[in-house]
Design an enzyme around this catalytic site. Sequence first.
Site, PDB file in Angstrom:
ATOM      1  N   ASP A  63       1.848  17.637 -16.943  1.00  0.00           N
ATOM      2  CA  ASP A  63       0.584  16.916 -16.741  1.00  0.00           C
ATOM      3  C   ASP A  63       0.780  15.731 -15.787  1.00  0.00           C
ATOM      4  OD1 ASP A  63       2.189  16.300 -18.912  1.00  0.00           O
ATOM      5  OD2 ASP A  63       0.622  15.327 -20.070  1.00  0.00           O
TER       6      ASP A  63
ATOM      7  N   TYR B  48       3.005  34.800 -20.003  1.00  0.00           N
ATOM      8  CA  TYR B  48       2.545  36.008 -19.318  1.00  0.00           C
ATOM      9  C   TYR B  48       3.093  37.288 -19.943  1.00  0.00           C
ATOM     10  CZ  TYR B  48       0.080  33.737 -15.562  1.00  0.00           C
ATOM     11  OH  TYR B  48      -0.841  33.028 -14.839  1.00  0.00           O
TER      12      TYR B  48
ATOM     13  N   LYS C 242       7.153  21.083 -20.253  1.00  0.00           N
ATOM     14  CA  LYS C 242       6.356  20.363 -21.254  1.00  0.00           C
ATOM     15  C   LYS C 242       7.207  20.283 -22.526  1.00  0.00           C
ATOM     16  CE  LYS C 242       2.453  18.560 -22.767  1.00  0.00           C
ATOM     17  NZ  LYS C 242       1.781  17.379 -22.197  1.00  0.00           N
TER      18      LYS C 242
ATOM     19  N   ASP D  86      -1.590  26.687  -7.087  1.00  0.00           N
ATOM     20  CA  ASP D  86      -2.935  26.626  -6.505  1.00  0.00           C
ATOM     21  C   ASP D  86      -3.322  25.180  -6.197  1.00  0.00           C
ATOM     22  OD1 ASP D  86      -3.138  29.364  -6.723  1.00  0.00           O
ATOM     23  OD2 ASP D  86      -5.145  29.323  -7.597  1.00  0.00           O
TER      24      ASP D  86
ATOM     25  N   ASP E 135       1.678  28.935 -11.972  1.00  0.00           N
ATOM     26  CA  ASP E 135       0.416  29.533 -11.535  1.00  0.00           C
ATOM     27  C   ASP E 135      -0.582  28.425 -11.191  1.00  0.00           C
ATOM     28  OD1 ASP E 135      -1.504  31.526 -11.140  1.00  0.00           O
ATOM     29  OD2 ASP E 135      -2.185  31.419 -13.218  1.00  0.00           O
TER      30      ASP E 135
END
Length: 343
Positions: free
Chosen positions: A214, A128, A180, A242, A238
Amino acid sequence: MTAIASLIPATLIPGDGIGPEITDAVVRILEAVGAPFAWDVQEGGMAAIAKSGDPLPAPLLDSIRRTRLALKGPLTTPVGGGFRSVNVRLREEFKLYANVRPARTLIPGGRYDNIDLVLIRENLEGLYVGFEHYIPIDGDPQAAAISSGVNTRAGSRRIAEFAFDYAVKNGRKKVTIVHKANVLKALTGIFLNTAQEVAKAYAGRVAADERIVDACAMQLVLDPWQFDMIVTTNLFGDILSDEIAGLVGGLGMAPGANIGDGAAIFEAVHGSAPDIAGKGIANPLALLLAGCMMLDHVGRNDLANRIRKAVDQVLCDDKVRTGDLGGKATTGEVADAIIRRLR
Ligand code: NAD
């Protein structure tokens, strides 16, 4: 001390679209429970653009600098026209490094019952930071796109400590560090290693484990109950927050907090919902639950828990619900029902 002297100054931004309608409802409910806020109402978003050309005008920013506490309705970011996301600007301006997204099942009988999860997302670093550029090749000016992410040891430590402190203060048992680092060995390796160091300092008080993002995304769908809290980097947070909101019925009931050392801004996760604005049918619960987080933040979880209980009663016993939850009630009727339960 007089009652006025004990009030806490706080900025109130009704915002765009459904913002003013849900803000009215939420302020009425907060007043009914005796919430100790002295509101400084500030215009932001489209109305502010019309007057000053800026969706985040100086008086709004000055107010938050003074109060260091805000409840914010959704703000529309105009598409095009060179406007940066108002939310990213607010996070950077007030160094709101922690994004807190709790998700709890409010209406039993959905796809997932008894969900009670908190995701803590790093809010200022990662991909970001927006260090992006194109490379021209063979006459194509945008033949390749490059984006650099930045995670620092200090930023990783700060968000990990925030997450583990939150766990201690809120009686949470486990924090899962999501990364990750098998592929992005530097960018998310620094986050994983630093968070694991922080976890050691909390051993015996808060359990810790780690997951690759993942695998975590899949496990959240298969068995979300194995998670208690998640701490992760900006982009993964982010996306996963959601996903987690989806486990408890979508964004209409998802509150969020953006917290820094010098300020905190509380908001609904959803946007300004232009398709239903002005109709009086928007669900006020996401912003109300953000108001509850704001009460927790100022040490009034007694009042926050009273509101949360009234929300449960109104949804589950009275069955007063807005259209997005399959009901017929208006925004005002939901607020009235909650206020009745608070008496
Ligand atoms: P949205 O969240 O506004 O709406 C998506 C869908 O959900 C719509 O069908 C809407 O009617 C419904 N919905 C949202 N909130 C609801 C509520 N409280 N009750 C009932 N239904 C609700 O997302 P969008 O349409 O993608 O965005 C609209 C505008 O909001 C954009 O300008 C965007 O930039 C802005 N936005 C702001 C924020 C923020 O300020 N935090 C967050 C997201 C989007």
